[in-house]
Design a protein around this motif. Structure first.
Motif, PDB file in Angstrom:
ATOM      1  N   SER A   1      -1.951  -9.231   7.321  1.00 25.76           N
ATOM      2  CA  SER A   1      -2.876  -9.365   6.189  1.00 25.76           C
ATOM      3  C   SER A   1      -2.939  -8.046   5.423  1.00 25.76           C
ATOM      4  CB  SER A   1      -4.249  -9.803   6.692  1.00 25.76           C
ATOM      5  OG  SER A   1      -5.088 -10.192   5.619  1.00 25.76           O
ATOM      6  N   MET A   2      -4.124  -7.668   4.928  1.00 17.57           N
ATOM      7  CA  MET A   2      -4.280  -6.466   4.112  1.00 17.57           C
ATOM      8  C   MET A   2      -3.868  -5.212   4.882  1.00 17.57           C
ATOM      9  SD  MET A   2      -5.775  -7.860   1.375  1.00 17.57           S
ATOM     10  CE  MET A   2      -6.967  -6.885   0.481  1.00 17.57           C
ATOM     11  N   CYS A   3      -3.136  -4.332   4.190  1.00 19.47           N
ATOM     12  CA  CYS A   3      -2.633  -3.114   4.817  1.00 19.47           C
ATOM     13  C   CYS A   3      -2.768  -1.982   3.796  1.00 19.47           C
ATOM     14  CB  CYS A   3      -1.179  -3.325   5.239  1.00 19.47           C
ATOM     15  SG  CYS A   3      -0.449  -1.910   6.085  1.00 19.47           S
ATOM     16  N   PHE A   4      -3.818  -1.179   3.937  1.00 17.10           N
ATOM     17  CA  PHE A   4      -4.147  -0.177   2.917  1.00 17.10           C
ATOM     18  C   PHE A   4      -4.174   1.226   3.517  1.00 17.10           C
ATOM     19  CE2 PHE A   4      -6.764  -2.955  -0.291  1.00 17.10           C
ATOM     20  CZ  PHE A   4      -5.663  -3.803  -0.428  1.00 17.10           C
ATOM     21  N   GLY A   5      -3.966   2.207   2.654  1.00 20.34           N
ATOM     22  CA  GLY A   5      -4.184   3.604   2.998  1.00 20.34           C
ATOM     23  C   GLY A   5      -3.460   4.065   4.243  1.00 20.34           C
ATOM     24  N   GLY A   6      -4.226   4.588   5.192  1.00 21.63           N
ATOM     25  CA  GLY A   6      -3.646   5.118   6.418  1.00 21.63           C
ATOM     26  C   GLY A   6      -2.904   4.093   7.246  1.00 21.63           C
ATOM     27  N   ALA A   7      -3.272   2.820   7.104  1.00 22.18           N
ATOM     28  CA  ALA A   7      -2.548   1.760   7.810  1.00 22.18           C
ATOM     29  C   ALA A   7      -1.169   1.557   7.189  1.00 22.18           C
ATOM     30  CB  ALA A   7      -3.339   0.455   7.769  1.00 22.18           C
ATOM     31  N   ASN A   8      -1.096   1.681   5.868  1.00 18.31           N
ATOM     32  CA  ASN A   8       0.198   1.583   5.204  1.00 18.31           C
ATOM     33  C   ASN A   8       1.100   2.735   5.650  1.00 18.31           C
ATOM     34  OD1 ASN A   8       1.500  -0.228   3.193  1.00 18.31           O
ATOM     35  ND2 ASN A   8       1.879   1.706   2.141  1.00 18.31           N
ATOM     36  N   GLU A   9       0.496   3.889   5.859  1.00 19.21           N
ATOM     37  CA  GLU A   9       1.268   5.032   6.359  1.00 19.21           C
ATOM     38  C   GLU A   9       1.765   4.779   7.778  1.00 19.21           C
ATOM     39  OE1 GLU A   9      -0.269   8.980   4.331  1.00 19.21           O
ATOM     40  OE2 GLU A   9      -1.970   7.770   4.994  1.00 19.21           O
ATOM     41  N   LEU A  10       0.997   4.055   8.573  1.00 20.33           N
ATOM     42  CA  LEU A  10       1.446   3.693   9.910  1.00 20.33           C
ATOM     43  C   LEU A  10       2.674   2.795   9.857  1.00 20.33           C
ATOM     44  CD1 LEU A  10       1.292   3.409  12.973  1.00 20.33           C
ATOM     45  CD2 LEU A  10      -0.526   1.701  12.665  1.00 20.33           C
ATOM     46  N   ILE A  11       2.653   1.770   9.010  1.00 22.43           N
ATOM     47  CA  ILE A  11       3.801   0.861   8.974  1.00 22.43           C
ATOM     48  C   ILE A  11       5.037   1.555   8.406  1.00 22.43           C
ATOM     49  CG2 ILE A  11       2.275  -1.141   8.787  1.00 22.43           C
ATOM     50  CD1 ILE A  11       3.464  -1.450   5.872  1.00 22.43           C
ATOM     51  N   LEU A  12       4.832   2.560   7.527  1.00 26.57           N
ATOM     52  CA  LEU A  12       5.976   3.305   7.000  1.00 26.57           C
ATOM     53  C   LEU A  12       6.680   4.089   8.100  1.00 26.57           C
ATOM     54  CD1 LEU A  12       4.503   4.731   3.661  1.00 26.57           C
ATOM     55  CD2 LEU A  12       6.054   2.778   3.929  1.00 26.57           C
ATOM     56  N   ALA A  13       5.939   4.476   9.132  1.00 25.60           N
ATOM     57  CA  ALA A  13       6.531   5.202  10.257  1.00 25.60           C
ATOM     58  C   ALA A  13       7.240   4.272  11.243  1.00 25.60           C
ATOM     59  CB  ALA A  13       5.454   6.003  10.986  1.00 25.60           C
ATOM     60  N   CYS A  14       6.920   2.968  11.179  1.00 25.69           N
ATOM     61  CA  CYS A  14       7.565   2.007  12.070  1.00 25.69           C
ATOM     62  C   CYS A  14       9.015   1.776  11.636  1.00 25.69           C
ATOM     63  CB  CYS A  14       6.795   0.687  12.072  1.00 25.69           C
ATOM     64  SG  CYS A  14       5.145   0.804  12.806  1.00 25.69           S
ATOM     65  N   HIS A  15       9.804   1.208  12.537  1.00 25.46           N
ATOM     66  CA  HIS A  15      11.237   1.059  12.279  1.00 25.46           C
ATOM     67  C   HIS A  15      11.583  -0.229  11.554  1.00 25.46           C
ATOM     68  CE1 HIS A  15      10.910   3.682  15.991  1.00 25.46           C
ATOM     69  NE2 HIS A  15      11.330   4.472  15.031  1.00 25.46           N
ATOM     70  N   LEU A  16      10.767  -1.249  11.727  1.00 25.20           N
ATOM     71  CA  LEU A  16      10.930  -2.512  11.008  1.00 25.20           C
ATOM     72  C   LEU A  16       9.559  -3.008  10.592  1.00 25.20           C
ATOM     73  CD1 LEU A  16      13.553  -4.305  13.303  1.00 25.20           C
ATOM     74  CD2 LEU A  16      13.976  -3.409  11.009  1.00 25.20           C
ATOM     75  N   ARG A  17       9.493  -3.713   9.456  1.00 23.74           N
ATOM     76  CA  ARG A  17       8.227  -4.192   8.923  1.00 23.74           C
ATOM     77  C   ARG A  17       8.370  -5.663   8.540  1.00 23.74           C
ATOM     78  NH1 ARG A  17       9.021   0.960   8.075  1.00 23.74           N
ATOM     79  NH2 ARG A  17      10.801   0.446   6.743  1.00 23.74           N
ATOM     80  N   ILE A  18       7.666  -6.532   9.266  1.00 19.99           N
ATOM     81  CA  ILE A  18       7.668  -7.973   9.015  1.00 19.99           C
ATOM     82  C   ILE A  18       6.276  -8.346   8.520  1.00 19.99           C
ATOM     83  CG2 ILE A  18       8.197 -10.245   9.968  1.00 19.99           C
ATOM     84  CD1 ILE A  18      10.485  -8.133  10.161  1.00 19.99           C
ATOM     85  N   ALA A  19       6.206  -9.051   7.385  1.00 18.82           N
ATOM     86  CA  ALA A  19       4.897  -9.280   6.763  1.00 18.82           C
ATOM     87  C   ALA A  19       4.634 -10.750   6.479  1.00 18.82           C
ATOM     88  CB  ALA A  19       4.795  -8.488   5.456  1.00 18.82           C
ATOM     89  N   SER A  20       3.388 -11.146   6.625  1.00 16.08           N
ATOM     90  CA  SER A  20       2.921 -12.460   6.201  1.00 16.08           C
ATOM     91  C   SER A  20       2.989 -12.555   4.683  1.00 16.08           C
ATOM     92  CB  SER A  20       1.477 -12.667   6.672  1.00 16.08           C
ATOM     93  OG  SER A  20       0.835 -13.656   5.897  1.00 16.08           O
ATOM     94  N   GLU A  21       3.224 -13.757   4.211  1.00 18.29           N
ATOM     95  CA  GLU A  21       3.262 -14.002   2.765  1.00 18.29           C
ATOM     96  C   GLU A  21       1.924 -13.675   2.104  1.00 18.29           C
ATOM     97  OE1 GLU A  21       4.083 -18.169   2.399  1.00 18.29           O
ATOM     98  OE2 GLU A  21       2.414 -18.736   3.716  1.00 18.29           O
ATOM     99  N   LYS A  22       0.853 -13.667   2.874  1.00 16.19           N
ATOM    100  CA  LYS A  22      -0.476 -13.372   2.321  1.00 16.19           C
ATOM    101  C   LYS A  22      -0.862 -11.896   2.434  1.00 16.19           C
ATOM    102  CE  LYS A  22      -2.441 -18.001   2.956  1.00 16.19           C
ATOM    103  NZ  LYS A  22      -3.575 -18.787   3.500  1.00 16.19           N
ATOM    104  N   SER A  23      -0.003 -11.099   3.001  1.00 16.22           N
ATOM    105  CA  SER A  23      -0.338  -9.689   3.155  1.00 16.22           C
ATOM    106  C   SER A  23      -0.292  -8.967   1.809  1.00 16.22           C
ATOM    107  CB  SER A  23       0.612  -9.015   4.155  1.00 16.22           C
ATOM    108  OG  SER A  23       1.953  -9.130   3.723  1.00 16.22           O
ATOM    109  N   LYS A  24      -1.090  -7.916   1.710  1.00 16.43           N
ATOM    110  CA  LYS A  24      -1.128  -7.078   0.515  1.00 16.43           C
ATOM    111  C   LYS A  24      -1.148  -5.619   0.946  1.00 16.43           C
ATOM    112  CE  LYS A  24      -3.256 -10.350  -2.704  1.00 16.43           C
ATOM    113  NZ  LYS A  24      -3.047 -11.531  -1.843  1.00 16.43           N
ATOM    114  N   PHE A  25      -0.647  -4.757   0.067  1.00 19.36           N
ATOM    115  CA  PHE A  25      -0.438  -3.356   0.429  1.00 19.36           C
ATOM    116  C   PHE A  25      -0.990  -2.444  -0.656  1.00 19.36           C
ATOM    117  CE2 PHE A  25       2.797  -6.087   2.132  1.00 19.36           C
ATOM    118  CZ  PHE A  25       2.967  -5.675   3.444  1.00 19.36           C
ATOM    119  N   ALA A  26      -1.487  -1.279  -0.247  1.00 18.49           N
ATOM    120  CA  ALA A  26      -1.920  -0.269  -1.216  1.00 18.49           C
ATOM    121  C   ALA A  26      -1.936   1.099  -0.556  1.00 18.49           C
ATOM    122  CB  ALA A  26      -3.304  -0.594  -1.772  1.00 18.49           C
TER     123      ALA A  26
END
Length: 267
Positions: A113-138
């Motif tokens: 789902s929603m992935c903002f700020g510091g959480a977005n920075e966490l996923i950027l450090a991950c090696h692969l990113r799989i997202a729900s069609e309803k997820s949003k990023f900022a």
């Protein structure tokens, strides 16, 4: 690792049957905010994951449908009184996210789902990113009068290019899953509710391979990205040399020639 062995306040950690796949579910309702307690617990989990020889893949997701995570705790940011305190806060997140990025064992972000700020920075450090069609990023820190402090100004341009990263960071605008996929910020979009299942499918494909080779592939990619192309090619050469001396290389080739499944020993 097993939930019965270790209890956490801001997350659930479980393993699938073979204990090769770990699942960390951020559970800090209502919006799975990243707090100092989360960081302390995350550090413990990472250490256990790195040390556990049976653990091959870590999947990080969020509890509930409202958010993967809405990022850092605003009250903690508001409590910063001086530059030195701000530096301490940023360094804490950077150190942990560096551990994620530098892991030889793959770490997958399953963004529900929603992935903002510091959480977005966490996923950027991950090696692969799989997202729900309803997820949003900022990357929304600019709207608070600050900048990202846990790695986005460095990882995002490397992932999607300087101009696109600058627009996301300087406007703080929210983007959809489709927009994130189109610019290369995420690797796959799946139907809502299927993000963890798809992440598990990918994880199972990876763990069927030699983990010795996986670790060296991770190293070649990670270290090569820090260098020029010619220097990166030399790093790949060194890593290729190491895997050619492994038992798994011999097993993989023999299995292919004899049309059977390889039985890797991960060495």
């Amino acid at each position: 690792m097993n939930e019965a062995e270790t209890k956490f306040k801001t997350m659930f950690v479980s393993t699938e049957e073979t204990k090769a796949i770990w699942i960390l579910t951020i559970n800090n309702p209502p919006l799975n905010i990243i707090t100092p307690v989360f960081f302390a617990e995350f550090e413990v989990v990472l250490k256990q994951y790195f040390q556990d020889r049976e653990a091959k893949i870590l999947i990080i997701t969020g509890a509930g449908d409202r958010a993967f995570s809405m990022g850092a705790d605003i009250t903690e940011i508001a409590s910063i009184d001086n530059a030195a305190q701000g530096r301490v806060l940023a360094k804490r997140g950077q150190d942990l996210y560096d551990q994620v990025e530098n892991s030889d064992k793959p770490i997958i972000a399953a963004i529900n789902s929603m992935c903002f700020g510091g959480a977005n920075e966490l996923i950027l450090a991950c090696h692969l990113r799989i997202a729900s069609e309803k997820s949003k990023f900022a990357q929304s820190e600019i709207n608070l009068g600050i900048i990202p402090g846990w790695g986005a100004t460095q990882r995002l341009p490397r992932l999607i290019g300087t101009s696109r990263a600058r627009k996301i960071i300087l406007t703080g605008d929210m983007i959809t899953a489709q927009e994130a996929y189109d610019i290369g910020m995420i690797d796959e979009i799946v139907q809502h509710g299927e993000v963890l299942n798809r992440s598990m499918e990918i994880a199972k494909k990876i763990i069927r391979n030699s983990q010795f080779a996986v670790a060296y592939a991770q190293k070649a990619i990670r270290e090569g990205m820090k260098k020029s192309l010619s220097e990166g090619i030399k790093i790949e050469l060194d890593c290729f040399e190491q895997v050619c001396a492994s038992e798994d290389m011999k097993e993989g080739i023999h299995a292919y020639i004899n049309k059977r499944q390889p039985q890797y020993k991960n060495r």
